[in-house]
Design a protein around this motif. Structure first.
Motif, PDB file in Angstrom:
ATOM      1  N   ALA A  62      -4.275 -17.990 -35.478  1.00  0.00           N
ATOM      2  CA  ALA A  62      -5.185 -18.900 -36.162  1.00  0.00           C
ATOM      3  C   ALA A  62      -5.935 -19.791 -35.173  1.00  0.00           C
ATOM      4  O   ALA A  62      -7.065 -20.205 -35.437  1.00  0.00           O
ATOM      5  N   TYR A  63      -5.294 -20.050 -34.022  1.00  0.00           N
ATOM      6  CA  TYR A  63      -5.915 -20.968 -33.070  1.00  0.00           C
ATOM      7  C   TYR A  63      -5.287 -20.742 -31.700  1.00  0.00           C
ATOM      8  O   TYR A  63      -4.098 -20.444 -31.591  1.00  0.00           O
ATOM      9  N   GLY A  64      -6.077 -20.884 -30.663  1.00  0.00           N
ATOM     10  CA  GLY A  64      -5.558 -20.823 -29.296  1.00  0.00           C
ATOM     11  C   GLY A  64      -5.497 -19.418 -28.736  1.00  0.00           C
ATOM     12  O   GLY A  64      -6.048 -18.475 -29.286  1.00  0.00           O
ATOM     13  N   ARG A  65      -4.772 -19.323 -27.629  1.00  0.00           N
ATOM     14  CA  ARG A  65      -4.621 -18.036 -26.952  1.00  0.00           C
ATOM     15  C   ARG A  65      -3.298 -18.022 -26.200  1.00  0.00           C
ATOM     16  O   ARG A  65      -2.653 -19.051 -26.010  1.00  0.00           O
ATOM     17  N   GLY A  66      -2.901 -16.823 -25.772  1.00  0.00           N
ATOM     18  CA  GLY A  66      -1.656 -16.713 -25.031  1.00  0.00           C
ATOM     19  C   GLY A  66      -1.375 -15.282 -24.640  1.00  0.00           C
ATOM     20  O   GLY A  66      -2.165 -14.374 -24.885  1.00  0.00           O
ATOM     21  N   SER A  67      -0.224 -15.103 -24.028  1.00  0.00           N
ATOM     22  CA  SER A  67       0.233 -13.755 -23.697  1.00  0.00           C
ATOM     23  C   SER A  67       1.702 -13.658 -24.077  1.00  0.00           C
ATOM     24  O   SER A  67       2.425 -14.658 -24.096  1.00  0.00           O
ATOM     25  N   ALA A  68       2.121 -12.439 -24.386  1.00  0.00           N
ATOM     26  CA  ALA A  68       3.477 -12.234 -24.870  1.00  0.00           C
ATOM     27  C   ALA A  68       3.985 -10.868 -24.443  1.00  0.00           C
ATOM     28  O   ALA A  68       3.199  -9.959 -24.156  1.00  0.00           O
ATOM     29  N   ILE A  69       5.290 -10.734 -24.412  1.00  0.00           N
ATOM     30  CA  ILE A  69       5.943  -9.473 -24.089  1.00  0.00           C
ATOM     31  C   ILE A  69       6.477  -8.872 -25.377  1.00  0.00           C
ATOM     32  O   ILE A  69       7.204  -9.535 -26.128  1.00  0.00           O
ATOM     33  N   VAL A  70       6.139  -7.616 -25.631  1.00  0.00           N
ATOM     34  CA  VAL A  70       6.552  -6.932 -26.859  1.00  0.00           C
ATOM     35  C   VAL A  70       8.068  -6.757 -26.871  1.00  0.00           C
ATOM     36  O   VAL A  70       8.658  -6.309 -25.892  1.00  0.00           O
ATOM     37  N   THR A  71       8.683  -7.131 -27.998  1.00  0.00           N
ATOM     38  CA  THR A  71      10.135  -6.992 -28.147  1.00  0.00           C
ATOM     39  C   THR A  71      10.514  -5.964 -29.214  1.00  0.00           C
ATOM     40  O   THR A  71      11.632  -5.456 -29.196  1.00  0.00           O
ATOM     41  N   ALA A  72       9.619  -5.661 -30.158  1.00  0.00           N
ATOM     42  CA  ALA A  72       9.931  -4.697 -31.207  1.00  0.00           C
ATOM     43  C   ALA A  72       8.651  -4.117 -31.789  1.00  0.00           C
ATOM     44  O   ALA A  72       7.628  -4.800 -31.863  1.00  0.00           O
ATOM     45  N   THR A  73       8.730  -2.845 -32.208  1.00  0.00           N
ATOM     46  CA  THR A  73       7.599  -2.185 -32.856  1.00  0.00           C
ATOM     47  C   THR A  73       8.089  -1.404 -34.069  1.00  0.00           C
ATOM     48  O   THR A  73       9.290  -1.161 -34.223  1.00  0.00           O
ATOM     49  N   GLY A  74       7.158  -1.012 -34.926  1.00  0.00           N
ATOM     50  CA  GLY A  74       7.480  -0.170 -36.084  1.00  0.00           C
ATOM     51  C   GLY A  74       8.475  -0.803 -37.039  1.00  0.00           C
ATOM     52  O   GLY A  74       8.391  -1.979 -37.372  1.00  0.00           O
ATOM     53  N   ASN A  76      11.434  -1.637 -36.511  1.00  0.00           N
ATOM     54  CA  ASN A  76      12.345  -2.582 -35.858  1.00  0.00           C
ATOM     55  C   ASN A  76      11.808  -4.007 -35.871  1.00  0.00           C
ATOM     56  O   ASN A  76      12.495  -4.926 -35.439  1.00  0.00           O
ATOM     57  N   THR A  77      10.572  -4.210 -36.338  1.00  0.00           N
ATOM     58  CA  THR A  77       9.980  -5.545 -36.398  1.00  0.00           C
ATOM     59  C   THR A  77      10.489  -6.296 -37.620  1.00  0.00           C
ATOM     60  O   THR A  77      11.103  -5.706 -38.512  1.00  0.00           O
ATOM     61  N   ALA A  78      10.220  -7.586 -37.672  1.00  0.00           N
ATOM     62  CA  ALA A  78      10.607  -8.399 -38.837  1.00  0.00           C
ATOM     63  C   ALA A  78       9.913  -7.875 -40.090  1.00  0.00           C
ATOM     64  O   ALA A  78      10.518  -7.786 -41.169  1.00  0.00           O
ATOM     65  N   PHE A  79       8.656  -7.482 -39.964  1.00  0.00           N
ATOM     66  CA  PHE A  79       7.900  -6.940 -41.089  1.00  0.00           C
ATOM     67  C   PHE A  79       8.462  -5.583 -41.508  1.00  0.00           C
ATOM     68  O   PHE A  79       8.560  -5.274 -42.692  1.00  0.00           O
TER      69      PHE A  79
END
Length: 130
Positions: A62-74, A76-79
């Motif tokens: 929604a606002y800002g910027r950043g970088s992140a390291i992927v921990t889960a996909t597909g 295995n994600t919360a969704f």
């Protein structure tokens, strides 16, 4: 993964750099206000909804910027876990559906009885006996 305002988050990830980073997690948690994110380490027992150092699949920046390291996909994600839980829900019939089925059987039976009665009348009244 580099993220900025307007981006859709493609995977669950741990934030390693952030500048005024806020995400809209309403699709996941139902919160209507964007959540302020940070890079601080949190205890491992912190509930997912309170992990302010993570971004989740299906949410948006929604606002800002950043970088992140992927921990889960597909899945295995919360969704993905939520989607898996939805697949295990047992669908039971509602009282209205039960009542409509009962009413439909009653109408069907009544129709067959009336048709049989009219057919019998036709046979006895309009066909002369030899």
């Amino acid at each position: 993964m580099l993220i900025q305002t307007g981006d859709r988050i493609p995977a669950d990830a741990r934030i390693i750099k952030g500048f005024n980073l806020k995400t809209d997690e309403s699709s996941l948690t139902g919160e209507s206000v964007p959540v302020q994110k940070n890079i601080e380490a949190l205890p491992s027992e912190t509930p997912e909804a309170d992990r302010t150092n993570m971004v989740y699949t299906g949410t948006a920046v929604a606002y800002g910027r950043g970088s992140a390291i992927v921990t889960a996909t597909g899945m295995n994600t919360a969704f993905g876990e939520l989607a898996g839980l939805l697949g295990t829900i047992e669908r039971s019939r509602t009282p209205l559906q039960e009542s409509l089925d009962k009413f439909g059987r009653w109408i069907g039976t009544a129709t067959l009885v009336i048709v049989a009665f009219v057919a019998m009348l036709g046979v006895f009244l309009w066909f002369p006996s030899p």
